[in-house]
Design an enzyme around this catalytic site. Structure first.
Site, short mmCIF file in Angstrom:
data_model
loop_
_atom_site.label_atom_id
_atom_site.label_comp_id
_atom_site.label_asym_id
_atom_site.label_seq_id
_atom_site.Cartn_x
_atom_site.Cartn_y
_atom_site.Cartn_z
CE1 TYR A 1 -3.23 -2.77 0.07
CE2 TYR A 1 -4.12 -1.87 2.08
CZ TYR A 1 -4.19 -2.77 1.05
OH TYR A 1 -5.22 -3.67 1.00
CE LYS B 1 0.12 -17.41 -1.88
NZ LYS B 1 -0.81 -18.54 -1.78
CG ASP C 1 -3.36 -19.78 0.18
OD1 ASP C 1 -2.59 -19.57 1.14
OD2 ASP C 1 -3.03 -20.50 -0.78
CG ASP D 1 -7.61 -3.70 3.61
OD1 ASP D 1 -8.65 -3.57 4.24
OD2 ASP D 1 -7.35 -3.05 2.57
CG ASP E 1 -13.37 -5.55 5.79
OD1 ASP E 1 -13.00 -4.98 6.83
OD2 ASP E 1 -13.87 -4.95 4.82
#
Ligand code: NAD
Length: 363
Positions: free
Chosen positions: A135, A190, A222, A246, A250
């Site tokens: 980001y 990851k 994942d 992020d 959620d």
């Protein structure tokens, strides 16, 4: 103690009003100062994070933030979009540690999209690194592809990067938080594909050696996304990078029934923090008086606990929220058959009343 209050756009003002009411009834020695932020600040001052707002935020002990954003600003140049205000505050105040608790209140077990037995008693904490990763990584932009199968074609690119001290400090935050909970940290990465996240995993493992009393495990993002809906209660503290955090936070939010219930805190090294609900400005319901103010009220409780050293006051808010849920009061997002539907203001008033009743009973 000074609190900067930044209501922002959409439902921001409605929900912050209720949190302010709750803070005021606690009769704490705090000064609340309001300022403009987001799209409404752009409309009034030509910038989503005006100088005066940033100055106030820097001087304050804590920031109570509502939400920013509206579709009508989508066509603005990126630097003027409302969401830039949050990024600006994070960057300027060095708010690198984002705490997103996902708690499923007993009374709301049925509001979750998962089976009640999977979420009953759920209490996990997602700690997301907030100022690094893809980001913020440079360089980024658009260009003609310099190589590869599509050489010469228009392409866009971002840069994923993490420096050792950035990973070390968020790992320490996670291990220390786990010590106050069930002493288990799951680091999500990851590492099988990304160099940045192999490094992340190595550094978190090294830091973990200083916390022999905390169990550390590693999970690919994942798999973590899958486990969060398969057996969410198997987690305690989850620590991860900005982008994975992020998304996963959620996902975890929805396990609890409604994003309208979830508070968040973003802290810097000095424990100065920005406290806001996990949701956005909800333009679809703004101005209707139906938004759930509890995430913001619970964010105010986190603020009292983490930045203002008022744990007893924080307990009083959290206990009042449980009381109103037990009374069967529900905003539309968490309403179910057999409960009483109330609006934003009525829910805030009920929390205030629950606090006041307990105060009277005690004295
Ligand atoms: P959102 O979180 O605003 O809304 C998603 C859905 O949840 C909507 O249906 C909304 O009505 C509902 N919802 C959200 N908060 C609620 C509450 N307190 N009570 C009841 N229902 C609630 O996300 P979105 O629709 O993707 O984004 C809307 C705007 O908010 C966009 O401009 C986005 O950029 C911005 N946004 C801001 C923040 C922030 O200020 N921190 C975070 C996310 C999105």
């Amino acid at each position: 103690m000074k609190i900067a209050v930044l209501p922002g756009d959409g439902i921001g003002t409605e929900i912050v009003d209720e949190a302010v009411k709750v803070l005021e009834v606690l009769d704490l020695k705090v000064e609340l100062e309001f300022a403009d932020v987001g799209g409404m600040a752009y409309d009034k001052h030509g910038h989503p994070l005006p100088e005066a707002t940033l100055k106030l935020a820097k001087e304050a002990d804590a920031i109570l933030f509502g939400a920013v954003g509206d579709w009508k600003y989508d066509k603005l140049e990126r630097q003027f979009r409302p969401e830039q205000a949050i990024l600006g505050l994070r960057r300027n105040l060095g708010l690198f540690a984002n705490f997103r608790p996902a708690i499923c209140y007993e009374q709301l077990t049925h509001a979750s999209s998962l089976k009640p037995e999977l979420v009953a008693g759920l209490d996990i904490l997602i700690i997301r690194e907030l100022t690094g990763d893809i980001y913020f990584g440079q360089p980024r932009g658009r260009r003609a592809a310099p190589d590869g199968a599509f050489q010469g074609a228009e392409e866009a690119f971002d840069t994923m990067r993490y420096a050792r001290p950035e990973i070390e400090r968020i790992a320490h935050v996670a291990f220390q938080a786990a010590r106050k909970r069930n002493r288990k940290v799951t680091s999500v990465d990851k590492a099988n594909v990304l160099e940045t996240f192999q490094f992340w995993k190595d550094v978190v493992t090294e830091v973990g050696q200083q916390y022999a009393d905390v169990k550390l495990d590693h999970m690919y993002v994942d798999n973590a996304a899958m486990q969060l809906v398969k057996s969410p209660k198997s987690f305690d503290v989850v620590v991860t990078g900005n982008m994975f955090g992020d998304i996963l936070s959620d996902e975890a939010a929805m396990l609890t029934g409604s994003i309208g219930m979830l508070p968040s805190a973003s802290l810097n090294a000095a424990n100065q923090g920005l406290y806001e609900p996990s949701h956005g400005s909800a333009p679809d319901i703004a101005g209707k008086g139906v938004a759930n103010p509890l995430a913001t009220i619970l964010s105010a409780a986190m603020m009292l606990r983490f930045s203002l050293n008022q744990p007893a006051a924080a307990d009083r808010i959290e206990s009042a929220v449980k009381d109103v849920l037990s009374q069967g009061l529900r905003t539309a997002d968490i309403w179910s058959e057999g409960t009483r539907k109330v609006g934003t203001r009525e829910m805030g008033d009920a929390v205030v009343a629950a606090i006041t009743t307990k105060t009277i009973t005690k004295s």
